[in-house]
Design an enzyme around this catalytic site. Structure first.
Site, PDB file in Angstrom:
ATOM      1  N   GLY A 121      32.984 109.274  51.693  1.00 33.00           N
ATOM      2  CA  GLY A 121      34.082 109.218  50.731  1.00 33.00           C
ATOM      3  C   GLY A 121      35.386 109.631  51.372  1.00 33.00           C
ATOM      4  O   GLY A 121      35.583 109.451  52.575  1.00 33.00           O
ATOM      5  N   GLY A 148      37.725 114.839  49.670  1.00 33.61           N
ATOM      6  CA  GLY A 148      36.404 115.132  49.117  1.00 33.61           C
ATOM      7  C   GLY A 148      35.475 115.715  50.166  1.00 33.61           C
ATOM      8  O   GLY A 148      34.777 116.708  49.923  1.00 33.61           O
ATOM      9  N   GLY A 149      35.477 115.123  51.350  1.00 39.02           N
ATOM     10  CA  GLY A 149      34.592 115.592  52.416  1.00 39.02           C
ATOM     11  C   GLY A 149      34.936 116.997  52.881  1.00 39.02           C
ATOM     12  O   GLY A 149      34.053 117.840  53.049  1.00 39.02           O
ATOM     13  N   GLU A 204      31.296 111.385  55.996  1.00 39.88           N
ATOM     14  CA  GLU A 204      31.945 110.254  56.656  1.00 39.88           C
ATOM     15  C   GLU A 204      33.172 109.974  55.813  1.00 39.88           C
ATOM     16  O   GLU A 204      33.066 109.678  54.630  1.00 39.88           O
ATOM     17  CB  GLU A 204      30.961 109.086  56.686  1.00 39.88           C
ATOM     18  CG  GLU A 204      31.338 108.029  57.668  1.00 39.88           C
ATOM     19  CD  GLU A 204      31.727 106.789  56.945  1.00 39.88           C
ATOM     20  OE1 GLU A 204      32.925 106.673  56.633  1.00 39.88           O
ATOM     21  OE2 GLU A 204      30.842 105.963  56.683  1.00 39.88           O
ATOM     22  N   CYS A 255      34.713 101.320  55.437  1.00 41.74           N
ATOM     23  CA  CYS A 255      35.082 102.475  56.271  1.00 41.74           C
ATOM     24  C   CYS A 255      35.586 102.005  57.631  1.00 41.74           C
ATOM     25  O   CYS A 255      36.310 102.716  58.310  1.00 41.74           O
ATOM     26  CB  CYS A 255      33.884 103.377  56.504  1.00 41.74           C
ATOM     27  SG  CYS A 255      32.940 103.700  55.027  1.00 41.74           S
ATOM     28  N   GLU A 295      44.786 107.034  56.340  1.00 39.05           N
ATOM     29  CA  GLU A 295      44.076 105.850  55.896  1.00 39.05           C
ATOM     30  C   GLU A 295      44.614 105.381  54.548  1.00 39.05           C
ATOM     31  O   GLU A 295      44.817 106.187  53.639  1.00 39.05           O
ATOM     32  CB  GLU A 295      42.583 106.179  55.769  1.00 39.05           C
ATOM     33  CG  GLU A 295      41.732 104.984  55.364  1.00 39.05           C
ATOM     34  CD  GLU A 295      40.251 105.315  55.209  1.00 39.05           C
ATOM     35  OE1 GLU A 295      39.906 106.518  55.185  1.00 39.05           O
ATOM     36  OE2 GLU A 295      39.447 104.371  55.097  1.00 39.05           O
TER      37      GLU A 295
END
Lengths: 523, 523
Positions: A241, A245-246, A265, A302, A392
Site C-alpha cells: 500500500g 500506511g506502511g 511494499e 507498483c 509517487e
C-alpha cells in the site's frame, strides 16, 4: 453464492458490529449490497487467539499435507467461477481480461508455493554429525531446520484484489512457511474478499486443518488494523500500500514490547533510463511502448514507470513526440476507488502547477471517476533540487527528466530513493555506459530489466519484487516469487536430541526425502 | 609491535582527538598504556565515506579473492602470536587457555566463511530461462543473485574480545557477504582491538582491496556509536551486548530516514529444564556439571545457564545439594571490566534481598574485581508473579524455579521471554514429557539442546546463535555459524540483460562453477 457480509473467524461466520463498509461500483461510485460488518477488538482478539492455537499443529504439517492445502485453495478459487470475476470487476473497475489474468496468477502462485513446499529447500535442513573423538573437544551433533515465525497478519492491497489480497502472494507464502494467517481485507473490494476468504476457509475444513489457520476481518476503522499489528500473537506483517500506511505499521511493530518484522511494499517510481543508442535507433517505438505500460490498468501498478531519465537530443525528442501522441490518444480509465482517483488528481495537479515542471500532455478526458494519463518533464538540475518530484503519483502519470549529459544522468541516479524496478533501454552502442551504471542501479532496486518495463511481474523462482527503502521496508526479501516464503521463516537448531525427539524432516535416513546439507554439503 | 592508540581509517593510522580511552588491567583495574584517542565525527564520516567507496569493488570480488582475504586475516591474527594473547588476557581477565581457544575459534570462523564463500550457495544463484513461445504471454528471462546490503557497522562485544570483536563473527560474516566493515571497538579491550585491527588492515593491503574495506574506531563517548548507526552509508549493524544498548541502537536504526536492520544479540537467561527421570538417575551429577557451566569464564557467556526449572522432589534436592556444594567451593574469578563487575554485584544483591527469593549459596570470596558465583531459588508462582526475576544477571548467577508439577513447569515455560538456548536434561522415562514441551520451546529459543549446557557454541553449518526477542533483535538469523552470512545479503533480479551485462556468477555456462538453481531445480 450470496454474499453475507460476515467476518470469517477461524472458519466461523459472524457479523461484525463495529460499523459497516460497502463495496462500491468503481465506475459510478455507487455503494453495493451487502454491507460488511466491521470487526470489533474482541473479534480481532479471537482471530489471533485461534491463529496462535492453530500454530503448533499447522506448522508441523508435512510437506505433502501443506501443499495439498495450498492446491485446495487454488481449486476453490477457480470454482467460484464467474461470480468472483464479476464482483471483482465491479469493485475494482479493472477490465475483465485483467481480472481473469490476475485470477490465474493467484492460482498459479498458490500452486507454485505447493511445489516449493514439496521440494523442501525452504526448510534449509542441515545436519552436522557428532564427532565424539575430536580433539581437544568432542563435537556435538547439530541439526537445523527453518520453522515459521508464527501467525502472520496480511493486509490486502487495493490494486491487486486477487493476487495481493485475501489469498494473494503474502497469504500464500505465509501459509507455505507454516504460518496461520489473519487477513485484514482491503475496504475497496470486500465482496471479492469474502468470496476468496470462503474459498480459503473451505480448504481449511476440507484438509482437516485447525480452524484458526485462517481468518478474514473487515474493518470500518484504521485502529483495527493497527491493533492487529500490535497483537502479541502476531509475529510478522505483510502489507502492500502507501508509504504513509506502511511506515505507520512499521512504527507500531517497532514499538511493540516484542518488535516484529513488517514487510511493507510501499512506494516506487520505477525509473526508466533511455540510453542514447536505443533512443537513436527506436526512440519513437520506445515512446509508444512506454505509454502502453504507463496506462495499463489505469497505471495502478507498483511497478508503473513513473520516471524517465534520458540525455537530451534528437532521440529523446522522438521519444517524447511519440509518447505525447500516444498519451493524448489514451482513453481515461476507471480507477480502483474514489479515494485513489482523488489522490491521483491531486498528484497530477501538483505537478501541473509546479513551476519547474512542464506538462507535455494529458490523456483523453473520461467519466467522473476515471483517471486521465499525464506526462510531465523537468530538467535534471530541477529534479535534483526538488525532492518532492520523487514522490509517487499512483496512477498513469510520469515525469521525464532531461539530462544534459551522461554525468548528469548519473547524478540523478545517485540521488534516487530505493525502487522496486529500474528499466534500461539499450541499443547496440549502449552496453558500456550501462555497465558503468549497473553497480549504482543494483543498490537502488530489487529488479533491473532491459528493453522492457517493470509492469509485468513474472511469478517464478528468480523474481525479486522488493527493493531498498522506501520501495519496501525490508530489501532482504521479495513479495513475489518462490523466494517469498523465506520472509516468514526462522532457523532453529537441535543439539544432541535423542532420535525420538528429532523432528521428522531431520531424522536419520531422511524419511521424507528432502534436501539436507550435511557438514555444509548438499547430499 | 608497539601499540600506538591510533584509529585505523581505511588503512590509514590517525590519532583520534575526541578524548581518550585506556585498557585496564582487568584484575587490578589499573589503566594501561597507551591511551587510545577517541574518534571525532569527522573520523567517523571518513570511515563511512571510504566504506561506501570500497563497496562497489569489494562486493564484486570473486569467491576465490574474497576467501583468500578472509584467510589472510586469519593468518595475520595467528602471526600476532603471544603478544595478542598476553594483551587480551591482561585486558579481559580471562584465563590464557580460554583466550588461546578463543583465538582458534576466531581464526576457524574466518576460515569457515572462506569455505562458505568458495562454495557459493550463499549467493542463491537462480536462473529462470526465457520462454519466448509461452502462451498467452511469452516469459522473460530472470536471473537472481544475492548481493551485500552495503557497508556494515560492527560493535565489538566485551565478553568475546576476539571471537565477537574486531575480526569476530559479525565482521567475518559481513566481509564474507561482500560488505565493507566499520568496527566500533569495545572500550574494554582497546589494545586487543588495535592488534587485531592492524591484522585486518594488513590483509586488506596484501590482497589489494580498496582501503575502505575495513576501518576501526575507538570512541570515548556513546554518541559516536550512535552516529555510526545513523550514518546513511551504513546499511546494517551487528551488535552483541546489553539489552539497553541493543534496543537503543534498534531505535536509532528504525528512526533513520532509511531504516536499516540491526542484529543485536542482547539478553538471554538460557533456561535449563531438569526432567524427573534425569534428576532421579543423576541429579547430583547434573548439579556438578551445571555449576561447572555456570562458573566457566566467570559466567560471562551469552549462553550462561541463568535459570533452572524443575519439579520438586528428591531428585531436585540431590541436584541442589550437589550444585550448592560445588558452587560454594567455586573460586571467585576476575570479571571483564569493573563496570561489569559492579553490575553483577548489583544484580546478585537485588536477588539476595528479594523477599520471594532464597539464597542457596555463594562461591568463594575473591579479590576486589572478582565475581563470586551465586545460586538462588524461588517458587514457580513467585517467578510467574515477578517479571523482574527474568532479568539477566550477567555473570555466574543462576535462579532455580521450583515447580509443583509438570503443568506448573509448562506455565513457567509459556511465560518465558525469547532465549538463545534452552537445555533439557532427560532420563529414560522423560522423552514423552519432553516431546509435549518441545513445540513451546521451539518458539522460545534459537537452540534446543539435550543433556548439556548452552555454553559451548560450536561454529558449524547447523548452529543457530540467535532467538526471539529479547534474546536478539531479529530471530530470523544467527550470529554464529555459516548461516550468519545470510543476514548481510539481499536478492537482486536481472531481467533480459544482454550477455555482456550479466554478472559473472550468473553467466551461461556457469564459468565459476557455483551452485545454480534453474527453474527452481539445483543443477
Amino acid at each position: 453464492m450470496t454474499l453475507n457480509g460476515r467476518l470469517l473467524i477461524g472458519g466461523a461466520e459472524r457479523r461484525g458490529t463495529d460499523g459497516e463498509i460497502r463495496g462500491l461500483d468503481a465506475a459510478s461510485g455507487e455503494p453495493q449490497e451487502p454491507g460488511f460488518g466491521g470487526a470489533t477488538l474482541a473479534d480481532l482478539d479471537e482471530a489471533c487467539r485461534l491463529a496462535a492455537e492453530a500454530f503448533p499443529r499447522y506448522r508441523e504439517t508435512r510437506p505433502a499435507e501443506r501443499a495439498a492445502f495450498l492446491e485446495a485453495i487454488a481449486r476453490n478459487i477457480l470454482e467460484l467461477g464467474d461470480e468472483l470475476v464479476a464482483r471483482c470487476v465491479l469493485e475494482s473497475g479493472l477490465p475483465r481480461a485483467r481480472v481473469e489474468g490476475e485470477r490465474n496468477r493467484t492460482v498459479g502462485q498458490l500452486r507454485l508455493f505447493a511445489d516449493v513446499v514439496r521440494e523442501g529447500s525452504f526448510l534449509d535442513l542441515r545436519i552436522d554429525p557428532a564427532m565424539p573423538e575430536r580433539k581437544p573437544l568432542s563435537r556435538v551433533e547439530l541439526r537445523l531446520r527453518n520453522i515459521s515465525v508464527g501467525p502472520v497478519a496480511v493486509f490486502g492491497a487495493s490494486n491487486f484484489p486477487l493476487a495481493f489480497s485475501v489469498a494473494g502472494g503474502d497469504t500464500a507464502s505465509a501459509l507455505a512457511a507454516g504460518s496461520p494467517v489473519v487477513v485484514k481485507a482491503h475496504s475497496a473490494h470486500p465482496g471479492t474478499s469474502e468470496l476468496v476468504g470462503r474459498a480459503v476457509a473451505t480448504a481449511v475444513r476440507e484438509c482437516g486443518l485447525p480452524r484458526g489457520t485462517f481468518s478474514l476481518l473487515f474493518a470500518s476503522r484504521r485502529s483495527v488494523g493497527e491493533a492487529l499489528v500490535a497483537d502479541p500473537r502476531i509475529k510478522a506483517v505483510g502489507f502492500t500500500g502507501s508509504r504513509a500506511g506502511g511506515t505507520a505499521l512499521m512504527r507500531i511493530a517497532a514499538q511493540r514490547p516484542e518488535p516484529i518484522p513488517v514487510y511493507a511494499e510501499m512506494s516506487s517510481i520505477n525509473p526508466v533510463i533511455l540510453f542514447p543508442a536505443a533512443l537513436a535507433e527506436r526512440g519513437a517505438e520506445i515512446g509508444r511502448s512506454f505509454v502502453a505500460s504507463l496506462t495499463m490498468g489505469a497505471g495502478q501498478f507498483c511497478t508503473n514507470p513513473g520516471l524517465v531519465l534520458a540525455v537530451e537530443g534528437e532521440g529523446l525528442d522522438a521519444f517524447l513526440a511519440a509518447a505525447t501522441d500516444a498519451l493524448t490518444a489514451a482513453p481515461a480509465a476507471t480507477m480502483l476507488t474514489p479515494g485513489i482517483h482523488a489522490s491521483y488528481c491531486e498528484g497530477v495537479a501538483k505537478l501541473a502547477v509546479h513551476d519547474r515542471v512542464e506538462t507535455l500532455g494529458e490523456g483523453r478526458a473520461g467519466e467522473r471517476l476515471q483517471g486521465r494519463a499525464a506526462l510531465f518533464a523537468t530538467s535534471a538540475s530541477d529534479f535534483l533540487a526538488h525532492r518532492e518530484l520523487q514522490e509517487e503519483v499512483f496512477g498513469a502519470s510520469s515525469l521525464v527528466v532531461r539530462c544534459r549529459d551522461a554525468a548528469e544522468l548519473s547524478r540523478v541516479v545517485a540521488a534516487l530513493e530505493g525502487q522496486l524496478t529500474i528499466a534500461l533501454h539499450l541499443g547496440e552502442g549502449d552496453v558500456e555506459a550501462a555497465r558503468t551504471l549497473l553497480p549504482e542501479l543494483e543498490v537502488k532496486a530489487g529488479r533491473i530489466l532491459v528493453n522492457g518495463f517493470g509492469t509485468g511481474v513474472e511469478v517464478g523462482h528468480a523474481m525479486v519484487h522488493g527493493g531498498p527503502y522506501p520501495a519496501t521496508s525490508d530489501a532482504r526479501t521479495t513479495s513475489v516469487g518462490s523466494l517469498a516464503v523465506a520472509r516468514f521463516l526462522r532457523p532453529v537448531c537441535y543439539q544432541d536430541l535423542p532420535a525420538a525427539l528429532v523432528p521428522e524432516t531431520l531424522r536419520d535416513g531422511n524419511p521424507l526425502g528432502l534436501p539436507v546439507r550435511t557438514d555444509g554439503h548438499l547430499g
